[in-house]
Write an enzyme that holds these catalytic residues in place. Structure first.
Site: not given
Ligand code: CMC
Length: 376
Positions: A220, A259, A313
């Site tokens: 987050h 996201h 971010d």
């Molecule tokens: N880098 C590489 N791969 C990614 C990333 C990333 N930052 N984000 C998602 N993926 C891939 C993930 O590996 C998965 O791939 P696969 O289907 O092949 O296994 C796919 O995308 C879906 O990921 P998910 O974790 O199921 O998606 P989610 O909706 O739960 O994730 C998230 C959202 C924000 C947790 C994730 O994108 C992430 O971990 N991002 C990095 C941390 C980040 O920047 N967080 C800030 C979010 S926005 C502002 C806030 O909320 O504060």
């Protein structure tokens, strides 16, 4: 019971009039106004008024709201004393979480949850939080506390209390824009947390304390610090390709990308990118900006088709660095702004409250015998 959705993806759990997101088109509006319009024309104070009142203030209303906020800039002396006792190596998000909780113990009427009380408390906490973060930063550096200056805006005042000198107009405006962009964002994890806590009719301090705890997680708000760590780990722009490809091959997350809601570029990232570019040029940090835009290019090529783009971010890291903020102040900056959003959601929740109490799908066994301990 509806179907189980891991991480509550796609579940609508509240109504709000504050922000609207179209994740496919990359649209964010506060009370119907596109975020780009607000970052170009508004101020943080006006944006908070908008979020809390669902309308832009008239001139007199804005003056009154701003005056009320400035009147409350100074935190209780006891909390400042408490900050002086905190370990200097403590993380600033841990400090912020602790001091918001502690503020509740200095409020004789902390449990009042009527709408007017919630609004007044929100205003006070929002007004005082910057002084508390700045006080801790100065404490850990062995510097004296600088009292707030009520002649300054929210943004100017924070940078003044942090650095001991008034910021330039450019830096103050850049910081103000960051505050506008981070103020609200639908039912994100920390906002949901705040609404869940207040839905028990607990108190606003508990709800905000829990929200700060949620925000600091690296998935987050904590991601903005993760982005800066990554930029520091990449020596030059030429090293970005190898770094990102290795991370992706290892299935590591690239901080500042992806996201739950956006499957296009986060509109806040678009605004912050412009800001980061300008500030990087002004402050001699073009390497940071160039590394960032190279990472964006690689990520778009590699995972853009999966809907993974920069989020809020990503470019906020370079922006905060250029404003002169230390790494562990990045997520607290997000929190200072989001206090406006959290409070607005707490007020919305209290206006039409129903206890949050979802179900859990039981996946364990049934009809098991009880085995006495000596026979297990
Ligand atoms: N880098 C590489 N791969 C990614 C990333 C990333 N930052 N984000 C998602 N993926 C891939 C993930 O590996 C998965 O791939 P696969 O289907 O092949 O296994 C796919 O995308 C879906 O990921 P998910 O974790 O199921 O998606 P989610 O909706 O739960 O994730 C998230 C959202 C924000 C947790 C994730 O994108 C992430 O971990 N991002 C990095 C941390 C980040 O920047 N967080 C800030 C979010 S926005 C502002 C806030 O909320 O504060």
């Amino acid at each position: 019971m509806t179907e189980y959705s891991k991480g509550l993806e796609g579940v609508i759990a509240a109504e709000t009039e504050m922000s609207f997101i179209d994740g496919k088109k990359g649209v964010l509006e506060y009370v119907g106004i596109p975020i780009g319009e607000l970052s170009a024309n508004s101020t943080f104070e006006e944006t908070v008024f908008l979020l809390w009142n669902k309308k832009l203030p008239k001139k007199g209303e804005l003056a009154e709201f701003t005056a009320q906020l400035r009147d409350r800039y100074a935190p209780p002396e006891q909390i400042l004393d408490m900050i002086r006792t905190l370990p200097k190596e403590a993380g600033t998000m841990h400090v912020l979480r602790t001091v918001i909780s502690a503020l509740g113990m200095h409020d004789d009427d902390a449990n009042a949850n009527d709408l007017e009380a919630a609004r007044q408390k929100s205003l006070t906490i929002l007004a005082q939080a910057p002084a508390l973060v700045a006080a801790f930063d100065r404490h850990r550096k062995g510097r004296d506390y600088i009292a707030p200056d009520p002649s300054l805006t929210f943004a100017e005042n924070f940078l003044y209390m942090l650095n001991g000198k008034k910021p330039t107009e450019t830096m103050a405006r850049a910081f103000d824009i960051c505050m506008i962009l981070h103020a609200d964002h639908g039912l994100n994890n920390s906002t949901f947390t705040a609404r869940v806590v207040i839905s028990t009719l607990s108190d606003i301090y508990s709800a905000l304390t829990a929200a700060v705890g949620s925000l600091r997680g690296p998935l987050h708000g904590g991601a903005n610090e993760g982005v800066m760590v990554m930029l520091n780990e990449i020596p030059t722009v030429a090293d970005a390709e190898k770094y990102v490809m290795e991370k992706l091959a290892n299935k590591d997350r690239i901080m500042g990308f992806g996201h739950r809601v956006y499957k296009a570029k986060d509109p806040r990232a678009t605004d912050l990118q412009k800001l980061a570019k300008k500030l990087a040029e002004d402050t001699g940090n073009t390497d940071l900006y160039e590394k960032s835009s190279k990472i964006e290019e690689i990520m778009e090529r590699e995972v853009g088709s999966k809907g993974i783009y920069p989020n809020v971010d990503f470019y906020s890291a370079t922006t905060y660095h250029c404003i002169g903020l230390e790494l562990d102040l990045f997520t607290p900056m997000f929190a200072l702004s989001r206090l406006g959003g959290w409070s607005g959601h707490i007020i919305e929740q209290l206006t039409d409250n129903r206890l949050f109490r979802p179900g859990a799908k039981y996946v364990g066994p049934h009809d098991q015998p009880y085995t006495p301990v000596e026979k297990r």
